[in-house]
Design a protein around this motif. Structure first.
Motif, PDB file in Angstrom:
ATOM      1  N   SER A 262       0.794  -1.460  -0.013  1.00 62.05           N
ATOM      2  CA  SER A 262      -0.240  -0.095  -0.167  1.00 62.05           C
ATOM      3  C   SER A 262       0.779   1.218  -0.111  1.00 62.05           C
ATOM      4  O   SER A 262       0.566   2.341   0.321  1.00 62.05           O
ATOM      5  CB  SER A 262      -0.874   0.014   1.236  1.00 62.05           C
ATOM      6  OG  SER A 262      -0.253   0.228   2.337  1.00 62.05           O
TER       7      SER A 262
ATOM      8  N   PHE B 130      -2.515  -3.246  -5.940  1.00 61.89           N
ATOM      9  CA  PHE B 130      -2.189  -2.261  -4.848  1.00 61.89           C
ATOM     10  C   PHE B 130      -3.508  -2.698  -3.741  1.00 61.89           C
ATOM     11  O   PHE B 130      -4.576  -2.739  -3.888  1.00 61.89           O
ATOM     12  CB  PHE B 130      -2.747  -1.063  -5.473  1.00 61.89           C
ATOM     13  CG  PHE B 130      -2.975   0.107  -4.461  1.00 61.89           C
ATOM     14  CD1 PHE B 130      -1.761   1.082  -4.176  1.00 61.89           C
ATOM     15  CD2 PHE B 130      -4.135   0.467  -3.941  1.00 61.89           C
ATOM     16  CE1 PHE B 130      -1.881   2.009  -3.126  1.00 61.89           C
ATOM     17  CE2 PHE B 130      -4.259   1.600  -3.171  1.00 61.89           C
ATOM     18  CZ  PHE B 130      -3.285   2.442  -2.700  1.00 61.89           C
TER      19      PHE B 130
ATOM     20  N   TRP C 140      -0.381   4.444  -8.076  1.00 56.96           N
ATOM     21  CA  TRP C 140       0.206   3.158  -8.474  1.00 56.96           C
ATOM     22  C   TRP C 140      -0.027   2.884  -9.621  1.00 56.96           C
ATOM     23  O   TRP C 140       0.799   2.176 -10.354  1.00 56.96           O
ATOM     24  CB  TRP C 140      -0.381   2.510  -7.072  1.00 56.96           C
ATOM     25  CG  TRP C 140       0.157   0.885  -7.218  1.00 56.96           C
ATOM     26  CD1 TRP C 140       1.309   0.391  -6.584  1.00 56.96           C
ATOM     27  CD2 TRP C 140      -0.343  -0.023  -8.064  1.00 56.96           C
ATOM     28  NE1 TRP C 140       1.539  -0.723  -6.925  1.00 56.96           N
ATOM     29  CE2 TRP C 140       0.574  -1.209  -7.760  1.00 56.96           C
ATOM     30  CE3 TRP C 140      -1.548  -0.363  -8.707  1.00 56.96           C
ATOM     31  CZ2 TRP C 140       0.427  -2.405  -8.202  1.00 56.96           C
ATOM     32  CZ3 TRP C 140      -1.737  -1.474  -9.226  1.00 56.96           C
ATOM     33  CH2 TRP C 140      -0.769  -2.606  -9.228  1.00 56.96           C
TER      34      TRP C 140
END
Length: 502
Positions: A175, A186, A369
């Motif tokens: 994370s 993620f 991400w």
């Protein structure tokens, strides 16, 4: 309160070969414990475990000898292990088995068994959930007193075992945003509590799991996580989408068939239940199977037996994880899903939130991400988003959830020039034309209806028949608003006014 003494049989030490014959070893750890320490420990009985059926003869012989010599109660017990050096599998197996003695005192004899068996005892004890004690013995020839000694293994117990701490660190890495180069998924702050619950569920092997969530929220990834954190890790994890197949095809895929069972069955074919033996079977969109097939599946889950088409029953050892994007309770009330199967599946429930329901900060981290991850995956220069582009992506409704976000990122990478900044005009049309879900400036009733239909349709994974059932309208009504909106929240009020007046 009963106090059970529990140990594995020590086949290499409880027995010796004399003159080519296998005999009990009077200096073996089990006999020595009963001779010197069992009675002072005030144990109710000795549960003598053996890990495979071919050890039963030795276990019975050893138990009979103890009963005859000392009068102690010994119960030979099969606790089958498929691999005596797989510590995760052993731990999961013994933890599940020990639950039946949750209200009793348990003394675990640490000495006998493989090193993996001993480590499993240690991990179970360390967790501090059961009333366990660890003891081991020292042979007379190694003690200062010249007599056998019993030693209590004293360790600091915690409700957060080492394995959980390590997993927490892994979740934290997953994370930590785009700088994390190793993870391919993620897990932000919004999902970490769900994955922690999944880890706990994974430790109890026989519990079935029902994962709820809209299409694209990551149900299969969560199911795979449960599998990988369980004692079945390393064994098959086989997913199947139940809604994509007809009844007959799904039945043959799940249970297999024998040669000649039907036209075209030219050879014996294993089903997924057999192929997943020892592992996990993931049944996605379980709510779409017919009532008849539901009954067959219920029988399999109750008995642990499958019957291939045209063949004889076979025993399988499979953990079932099911997933659905529909409200199964409503299908049960409508007579479309069996309550008994629902209760069998929903022993442990996990629910994944829609992307739009996750906190904005979490969605920002996910966007960063995904941007970095997809750039690396497609070997593209890091994708740069203009401020208004980023804001539009964060405001978009994303009915397809994380899967749709992934698709959008791939779209942008394919069409963007290396080093260029992605502008608002570069976004797919459905996103450019959208506004924040639930934040329309229009006051027209028609727009409010359309927006609500979009929301319900997204909840149903885009399946209009399900949305119509939940809304209490005909499917053609849902189709009408679907065609008008294409899953987007309303566009400008001026266009809506023209359409409403036409």
């Amino acid at each position: 309160m009963d106090h059970h003494f529990i140990s594995w049989i020590a086949r290499n030490n409880d027995f010796v070969d004399l003159g080519g014959q296998r005999q009990l070893n009077p200096q073996g750890p089990t006999l020595q414990f009963h001779e010197h320490f069992f009675r002072p420990g005030n144990y109710s009985d000795h549960l003598l475990l053996y890990s495979s059926p071919d050890q039963k003869k030795d276990a019975v012989q050893l138990a009979d000898e103890i009963i005859e010599r000392f009068g102690h109660k010994v119960v030979p017990t099969l606790l089958e292990l498929k691999d005596v050096i797989d510590v995760n599998a052993i731990r999961s197996r013994v933890e599940t088995w020990l639950q039946q003695y949750a209200d009793h005192e348990l003394t675990l004899y640490f000495s006998p068994g493989t090193s993996a068996m001993q480590l499993a005892w240690y991990l179970v004890h360390l967790q501090g959930v059961l009333r366990t004690h660890l003891v081991q013995t020292r042979a007379a020839k190694y003690s200062e007193s010249g007599k056998p000694e019993v030693l209590t293994i004293k360790v600091e117990r915690t409700s957060t075992p080492v394995t959980a701490i390590l997993r927490e660190q892994q979740l934290h890495l997953a994370s930590s945003g785009p700088e994390n180069q190793s993870s391919d998924y993620f897990i932000g702050d919004a999902l970490r509590p769900i994955y922690e619950r999944a880890r706990k569920v994974a430790q109890t092997d026989k519990v079935t799991v029902l994962i709820r969530g809209e299409s694209g929220t990551g149900k299969e990834h969560l199911a795979r996580y449960v599998h990988e954190q369980s004692g079945r890790a390393g064994k098959p994890f086989l997913p199947i989408n139940c809604s994509a197949l007809t009844d007959s095809t799904l039945e043959s895929r799940l249970f297999g068939y024998c040669k000649g069972a039907f036209t075209g069955a030219e050879k014996n074919t294993k089903g997924l239940f057999e192929e997943a033996h020892g592992g996990t079977l993931f049944l996605d969109e379980i709510g779409d199977i017919s009532v008849a097939l539901q009954l067959t599946l219920l029988r399999v889950m109750q008995s642990g037996e499958i019957q291939p088409m045209g063949g004889n029953p076979r025993t399988v050892d499979v953990r079932v994880i099911a997933a659905t994007n529909t409200a199964l309770e409503e299908r049960c009330r409508a007579g479309q899903f069996r309550w008994d199967l629902f209760y069998r599946l929903a022993v442990a429930e996990l629910e994944l939130p829609a992307l739009r329901d996750r906190p904005r900060a979490d969605r920002e981290q996910l966007l960063d991400w995904m941007t970095a991850f997809k750039s690396r995956q497609l070997r593209h220069e890091p994708l740069r988003l203009a401020a208004n582009t980023r804001r539009q992506l964060l405001d978009y409704y994303f009915p397809g959830n994380v899967r749709e976000l992934e698709s959008v990122m791939e779209h942008l990478l394919v069409f963007s020039e290396p080093g260029a900044t992605v502008e608002l005009a570069d976004l797919p049309t459905r996103i450019k034309a959208s506004t924040v879900a639930g934040d329309s400036s229009s006051l027209l009733l028609e727009d409010a209806i359309r927006q609500h239909v979009c929301r319900v349709l997204a909840h149903c994974g885009g399946i209009k028949r399900r949305a119509a059932t939940l809304l209490g309208v005909e499917e053609r009504t849902v189709r009408k608003y679907y065609l008008l909106s294409e899953f987007n929240p309303p566009s400008s009020p001026q266009k809506k006014t023209v359409r409403a007046d036409s």
